[in-house]
Scaffold this active site. Structure first.
Site, PDB file in Angstrom:
ATOM      1  N   LEU A  95     -23.649 -46.176  -8.552  1.00 21.08           N
ATOM      2  CA  LEU A  95     -24.396 -45.720  -9.719  1.00 21.08           C
ATOM      3  C   LEU A  95     -23.459 -45.762 -10.910  1.00 21.08           C
ATOM      4  CD1 LEU A  95     -26.837 -44.190 -11.130  1.00 21.08           C
ATOM      5  CD2 LEU A  95     -25.671 -42.074 -10.484  1.00 21.08           C
TER       6      LEU A  95
ATOM      7  N   HIS B 267     -25.293 -24.714 -23.117  1.00 17.36           N
ATOM      8  CA  HIS B 267     -24.532 -25.925 -22.792  1.00 17.36           C
ATOM      9  C   HIS B 267     -23.845 -25.782 -21.434  1.00 17.36           C
ATOM     10  CE1 HIS B 267     -25.385 -27.416 -26.734  1.00 17.36           C
ATOM     11  NE2 HIS B 267     -24.667 -26.484 -27.347  1.00 17.36           N
TER      12      HIS B 267
ATOM     13  N   ASP C 143     -32.075 -32.171 -23.829  1.00 20.45           N
ATOM     14  CA  ASP C 143     -32.403 -31.304 -24.954  1.00 20.45           C
ATOM     15  C   ASP C 143     -32.893 -29.938 -24.481  1.00 20.45           C
ATOM     16  OD1 ASP C 143     -32.715 -30.662 -27.626  1.00 20.45           O
ATOM     17  OD2 ASP C 143     -34.762 -31.443 -27.735  1.00 20.45           O
TER      18      ASP C 143
END
Length: 260
Positions: free
Chosen positions: A148, A54, A37
Site C-alpha cells: 500500500l 488532532h 475533516d
C-alpha cells in the site's frame, strides 16, 4: 525486493471483529484520497482544545490504513496540512507541525512492518525542516514496500502544485529542454509533486462538508466524491468500507455516453 505477503504481521482487526465487505476487484477503487475533516468540531463538542481533536485523529488514520489493507486498496492519500493551514493561530500551527513529525516518527516502523510505502507530497518552502527530515526518512525506510502506498500531503495545495509544475515547465522551456508545442496532459503530470501517483478513484471527505478544499485538483478530475457526516476522530475502517460500497455502485463514464 518487496517481502512475501505471508511474512507480514497480521493486520490489526477492528475492535468489533467486523470484516470488510466482499467487493469484486473490478469495482474496487485503486486510489482513495481523504480530507480528514472535523477535528476541531469534535473537540469543541467535548469542551476540549482543538489540539485534542488532532490527537484523537491519529487512531482514525491508522484505522483508514488498516481498512485499506484489509479490503485491497493500493493507494491512500491523506490531507495532513494544507498550504492554507498556515493562516491558523501560531499555537495551532506549531502543534500541527510537531504532531505531524511525531506521528511519522512514531508510526514509520509499524508502516514498514506491514509493507506500506510512505510518501510525502507538498511544498518544501515554509515546511519545518524537522518535519521534512522525518518525512524523507520514512520515504527512504519504506521505499521498497509495495503493499500500500500512503501519501502524506503536508504543506500541500492543489493550486500550488499546479503553479509549481507550470513554473518548472517554464524554466525548461526557457532552457530549451521542453518544446511548448509538445506539452500534453501526460507531460504535465511528470512535473507534479508525485508524478507516479495514479488518478484518484474515490475522493472521501468527513465532517459533512461538501467541497474539495484545494486537495488533489489535477488527480481528482474524474474521482467519485463521497461526503460522510462523521467527524474525523470518530472515523474508522467501517466508514471507509461504506464509502467504497457507495463507490462500487457508481457508474464511471469518464465523459463517455451510456450505451443504449
Amino acid at each position: 525486493m518487496a517481502r512475501n505477503i505471508n511474512k507480514y504481521p497480521k493486520i490489526p482487526k477492528h475492535k468489533t471483529g467486523v470484516k470488510p465487505p466482499g467487493i469484486s476487484s473490478q469495482f474496487m477503487p485503486n486510489h482513495v484520497a481523504i480530507v480528514m475533516d472535523g477535528n476541531g468540531r469534535w473537540a469543541k463538542e467535548r469542551g476540549l482544545p482543538r489540539t485534542a481533536g488532532h490527537e484523537a485523529g491519529e487512531l482514525s488514520l491508522l484505522e483508514a490504513v488498516y481498512g485499506a489493507l484489509e479490503i485491497g486498496v493500493k493507494y491512500l492519500t491523506v490531507y495532513a496540512f494544507s498550504t492554507e493551514n498556515w493562516k491558523r493561530s501560531p499555537q495551532e500551527v506549531k502543534f500541527l507541525m510537531n504532531f505531524n513529525r511525531e506521528v511519522i516518527h512514531r508510526r514509520v516502523d509499524e508502516m514498514d512492518e506491514h509493507g506500506i510505502k510512505v510518501r510525502w507530497s507538498g511544498r518544501q518552502g515554509k515546511l519545518w525542516k524537522s518535519v521534512l527530515d522525518e518525512l524523507k526518512k520514512a520515504e527512504r525506510k519504506t521505499a521498497k514496500n509495495d503493499r500500500l502506498t500512503l501519501t502524506m500531503c503536508v504543506n500541500y495545495g492543489g493550486r500550488a502544485e499546479i503553479a509549481d509544475a507550470i513554473t518548472d515547465m517554464a524554466r525548461d522551456v526557457k532552457a530549451r529542454k521542453l518544446n511548448p508545442e509538445s506539452i500534453t496532459e501526460k507531460k504535465i503530470q511528470k512535473y507534479l509533486y508525485e508524478p507516479k501517483m495514479p488518478d484518484v478513484d474515490l475522493f472521501l471527505r468527513t465532517s459533512g462538508e461538501q467541497r474539495t478544499s484545494n486537495f488533489l485538483l489535477w488527480q481528482s478530475a474524474y474521482a467519485e466524491m463521497v461526503f460522510m457526516d462523521v467527524l474525523w476522530p470518530d472515523f474508522d475502517r467501517r466508514h471507509l468500507w461504506q464509502a467504497i460500497e457507495i463507490y462500487a455502485k457508481r457508474e464511471r463514464r469518464f465523459g463517455d455516453a451510456k450505451p443504449n
